[in-house]
Design an enzyme around this catalytic site. Structure first.
Site, PDB file in Angstrom:
ATOM      1  N   TRP A  68      -0.769  -7.930   5.621  1.00  0.00           N
ATOM      2  CA  TRP A  68      -2.409  -7.924   5.811  1.00  0.00           C
ATOM      3  C   TRP A  68      -2.300  -7.062   7.049  1.00  0.00           C
ATOM      4  CZ3 TRP A  68      -6.308  -7.543   3.185  1.00  0.00           C
ATOM      5  CH2 TRP A  68      -7.562  -7.423   3.822  1.00  0.00           C
ATOM      6  N   GLU A 121       3.726  -1.528  -2.027  1.00  0.00           N
ATOM      7  CA  GLU A 121       3.414  -1.152  -0.847  1.00  0.00           C
ATOM      8  C   GLU A 121       4.002  -2.377   0.195  1.00  0.00           C
ATOM      9  OE1 GLU A 121       2.267   0.415   2.451  1.00  0.00           O
ATOM     10  OE2 GLU A 121       1.188   0.981   0.594  1.00  0.00           O
ATOM     11  N   GLN A 164      -4.223  -3.333   3.540  1.00  0.00           N
ATOM     12  CA  GLN A 164      -5.693  -3.680   3.556  1.00  0.00           C
ATOM     13  C   GLN A 164      -6.552  -2.938   2.811  1.00  0.00           C
ATOM     14  OE1 GLN A 164      -6.841  -3.427   7.802  1.00  0.00           O
ATOM     15  NE2 GLN A 164      -5.455  -5.095   8.326  1.00  0.00           N
ATOM     16  N   GLN A 165      -6.343  -1.678   2.598  1.00  0.00           N
ATOM     17  CA  GLN A 165      -7.195  -0.832   1.910  1.00  0.00           C
ATOM     18  C   GLN A 165      -6.929  -1.372   0.247  1.00  0.00           C
ATOM     19  OE1 GLN A 165      -5.884   3.004   3.367  1.00  0.00           O
ATOM     20  NE2 GLN A 165      -7.614   2.789   4.973  1.00  0.00           N
ATOM     21  N   GLU A 166      -5.486  -1.148   0.054  1.00  0.00           N
ATOM     22  CA  GLU A 166      -5.348  -1.472  -1.253  1.00  0.00           C
ATOM     23  C   GLU A 166      -5.681  -2.915  -1.926  1.00  0.00           C
ATOM     24  OE1 GLU A 166      -1.532   1.538  -0.941  1.00  0.00           O
ATOM     25  OE2 GLU A 166      -1.323  -0.540  -0.727  1.00  0.00           O
ATOM     26  N   TYR A 186       7.550 -18.669   3.157  1.00  0.00           N
ATOM     27  CA  TYR A 186       7.744 -17.522   3.681  1.00  0.00           C
ATOM     28  C   TYR A 186       7.090 -16.436   2.859  1.00  0.00           C
ATOM     29  CZ  TYR A 186      11.896 -20.240   5.414  1.00  0.00           C
ATOM     30  OH  TYR A 186      12.238 -20.820   6.446  1.00  0.00           O
ATOM     31  N   ARG A 214       0.728 -12.368   5.118  1.00  0.00           N
ATOM     32  CA  ARG A 214       0.052 -12.402   6.326  1.00  0.00           C
ATOM     33  C   ARG A 214       0.481 -11.102   6.879  1.00  0.00           C
ATOM     34  NH1 ARG A 214       1.059 -17.411   7.910  1.00  0.00           N
ATOM     35  NH2 ARG A 214      -0.177 -18.409   6.415  1.00  0.00           N
ATOM     36  N   ALA A 215       1.805 -10.801   7.025  1.00  0.00           N
ATOM     37  CA  ALA A 215       2.188  -9.625   7.772  1.00  0.00           C
ATOM     38  C   ALA A 215       2.065  -8.445   7.071  1.00  0.00           C
ATOM     39  CB  ALA A 215       3.806  -9.872   7.877  1.00  0.00           C
ATOM     40  N   HIS A 231      16.343   9.735  12.459  1.00  0.00           N
ATOM     41  CA  HIS A 231      17.372   9.721  11.770  1.00  0.00           C
ATOM     42  C   HIS A 231      17.368  10.167  10.355  1.00  0.00           C
ATOM     43  CE1 HIS A 231      21.392   8.639   9.994  1.00  0.00           C
ATOM     44  NE2 HIS A 231      22.145   8.773  11.311  1.00  0.00           N
TER      45      HIS A 231
END
Length: 132
Positions: A36, A79, A42-44, A27, A33-34, A97
């Site tokens: 990414w 992040e 990605q930048q960090e 998990y 992966r999620a 909201h």
């Protein structure tokens, strides 16, 4: 007479030992992966691939290396948490909201503060290494 226990909603809760550990690892990899797929992550991450090895060069002791590398990893952790908050809020819909905005803004502020902490630690280390 006892009632039968209902099936657990989350099968992870009934796992124990090595099985639970292996599934939790799976998990966690899915979460990375999620993450990414998020541009900021990605930048960090790309910065981290440069900065973590650089911490071993810049740091003069294991404490300094740990602090330099740790602040970089902290940015990635925050992040991912921010992305998780945003995903949970977005699950309920795109409409505006006040509480959703507040949650997202606080997550963003947490990322901002972790970036400032990282930058300050690295600036201090660079100053002491090359100027002081």
């Amino acid at each position: 007479m006892s009632l039968p226990l209902p099936d657990p909603v989350n099968p992870q809760k009934s796992r124990t030992g090595l099985s639970r550990f292996l599934h939790a690892g799976k998990y966690s990899l899915e979460g990375l992966r999620a993450g990414w797929h998020e541009k900021a992550f990605q930048q960090e991450s790309i910065c981290a691939f440069v900065m973590v090895p650089a911490a071993f060069w810049l740091g003069r002791s294991w404490e300094q290396v740990a602090l330099l590398a740790g602040t970089v990893i902290l940015v990635l952790i925050v992040e991912l948490l921010n992305s998780g908050i945003e995903a949970a809020i977005d699950r309920f819909g795109p409409e505006w909201h006040e509480l959703s905005k507040k949650a997202k803004d606080m997550g963003s502020a947490a990322v901002f503060l972790s970036l400032w902490l990282c930058g300050a630690v690295w600036a201090a280390a660079l100053y002491h290494r090359f100027i002081a």
